[in-house]
Design a protein around this motif. Structure first.
Motif, PDB file in Angstrom:
ATOM      1  N   ALA A  52       0.821  -1.221   0.000  1.00 54.72           N
ATOM      2  CA  ALA A  52       0.000   0.000   0.000  1.00 54.72           C
ATOM      3  C   ALA A  52       0.845   1.257   0.000  1.00 54.72           C
ATOM      4  N   GLU A  53       1.949   1.253   0.752  1.00 56.45           N
ATOM      5  CA  GLU A  53       2.767   2.452   0.866  1.00 56.45           C
ATOM      6  C   GLU A  53       3.806   2.603  -0.227  1.00 56.45           C
ATOM      7  N   LYS A  54       3.899   1.602  -1.128  1.00 54.83           N
ATOM      8  CA  LYS A  54       4.898   1.665  -2.198  1.00 54.83           C
ATOM      9  C   LYS A  54       4.205   1.527  -3.544  1.00 54.83           C
ATOM     10  N   PRO A  55       4.527   2.405  -4.485  1.00 51.98           N
ATOM     11  CA  PRO A  55       3.825   2.361  -5.786  1.00 51.98           C
ATOM     12  C   PRO A  55       4.240   1.179  -6.653  1.00 51.98           C
ATOM     13  N   GLU A  56       5.437   0.693  -6.494  1.00 49.99           N
ATOM     14  CA  GLU A  56       5.933  -0.394  -7.334  1.00 49.99           C
ATOM     15  C   GLU A  56       5.858  -1.731  -6.593  1.00 49.99           C
ATOM     16  N   ALA A  57       5.732  -2.794  -7.379  1.00 46.75           N
ATOM     17  CA  ALA A  57       5.681  -4.139  -6.796  1.00 46.75           C
ATOM     18  C   ALA A  57       7.046  -4.498  -6.219  1.00 46.75           C
ATOM     19  N   GLN A  58       7.020  -5.159  -5.074  1.00 44.37           N
ATOM     20  CA  GLN A  58       8.238  -5.555  -4.384  1.00 44.37           C
ATOM     21  C   GLN A  58       8.338  -7.074  -4.304  1.00 44.37           C
ATOM     22  N   CYS A  59       9.558  -7.555  -4.236  1.00 43.74           N
ATOM     23  CA  CYS A  59       9.785  -8.992  -4.115  1.00 43.74           C
ATOM     24  C   CYS A  59       9.259  -9.484  -2.776  1.00 43.74           C
ATOM     25  N   MET A  60       8.613 -10.650  -2.781  1.00 42.14           N
ATOM     26  CA  MET A  60       8.037 -11.173  -1.546  1.00 42.14           C
ATOM     27  C   MET A  60       9.099 -11.645  -0.564  1.00 42.14           C
ATOM     28  N   PHE A  61      10.327 -11.813  -1.037  1.00 46.38           N
ATOM     29  CA  PHE A  61      11.408 -12.227  -0.142  1.00 46.38           C
ATOM     30  C   PHE A  61      12.055 -10.988   0.476  1.00 46.38           C
TER      31      PHE A  61
END
Length: 223
Positions: A52-61
């Protein structure tokens, strides 16, 4: 193991599909191929999440994009390598040149050993990053655990492939140590000796040389 310099003397014959499929190396390569698909496909499909707080997708690890990129890269290269080595394994019995067989075996050994190490590093990195991930409940935990597990399985299959490649390489080295010569390229074999003597000492005079008549000694017949 096939003898005579990596089995070069046994090259030829029809391709036996049943025997090829039953070989341990073929089974290991198929398993490695399948495991690599699970790793890179799972990371590609479910490994990146939107916070929610980051516009780009992040790695789940642990939001470590390098960990996901490493897993995808290792998996894709392993997938392609398995396809190439399966083709070479199928074509290998038809290769009669011992040097070509040697290069294939060495390439198999080096690549398998390298990917055993790289998969082990991948397993350690992903397992460590997942253990440091804070909110695991909000992430696809089953997918993450599957990636870690199949990274470990890949380490085992590539290690076993390295073992079989080393055994085949050692067999070929032993054959070369026994002064093996490739019949296709051996130019040192002497020709068999001629059944008759050669040179001026073996010359024999024709038996008719002493009985030949001179042109002036011809006498016409009397009628």
């Amino acid at each position: 193991m096939q003898g005579s310099a990596y089995g070069a003397s046994l090259a030829g014959g029809a391709f036996d599909v049943v025997n090829f499929v039953r070989q341990p190396q073929t089974i290991l390569r198929c398993l490695s191929w399948l495991f690599s698909i699970v790793v890179f496909a799972t990371i590609t499909a479910e490994g990146y999440v939107n916070e929610a707080e980051k516009p780009e997708a992040q790695c789940m690890f642990n939001s470590n994009d390098s960990a996901c990129s490493y897993g995808v890269g290792i998996g894709v290269l392993a997938f392609l390598a398995c396809v190439v080595f399966l083709v070479l394994d199928a074509y290998f019995p038809q290769i009669s040149n011992a040097k070509e067989r040697k290069y294939i075996v060495i390439g198999d050994l080096v690549f398998s050993a390298a990917w055993t190490l790289l998969w082990f590093i991948c397993f350690c990195v992903l397992a460590s990053q997942w253990s440091h991930t804070l909110d695991q409940t909000a992430l696809p935990g089953d997918a993450a655990r599957a990636v870690v597990a199949f990274s470990f399985f890949s380490t085992i299959t590539w290690a076993l492939s390295s073992y079989f490649a080393y055994a085949r390489y050692s067999q070929g080295v032993n054959d070369f140590d026994q002064d093996y010569r490739d019949p296709a390229s051996d130019q040192t074999t002497p020709y068999p000796p001629a059944p008759y003597p050669s040179g001026p000492t073996g010359y024999q005079q024709s038996p008719f040389s002493q009985n030949q008549e001179q042109p002036g000694d011809y006498q016409p017949p009397a009628y």
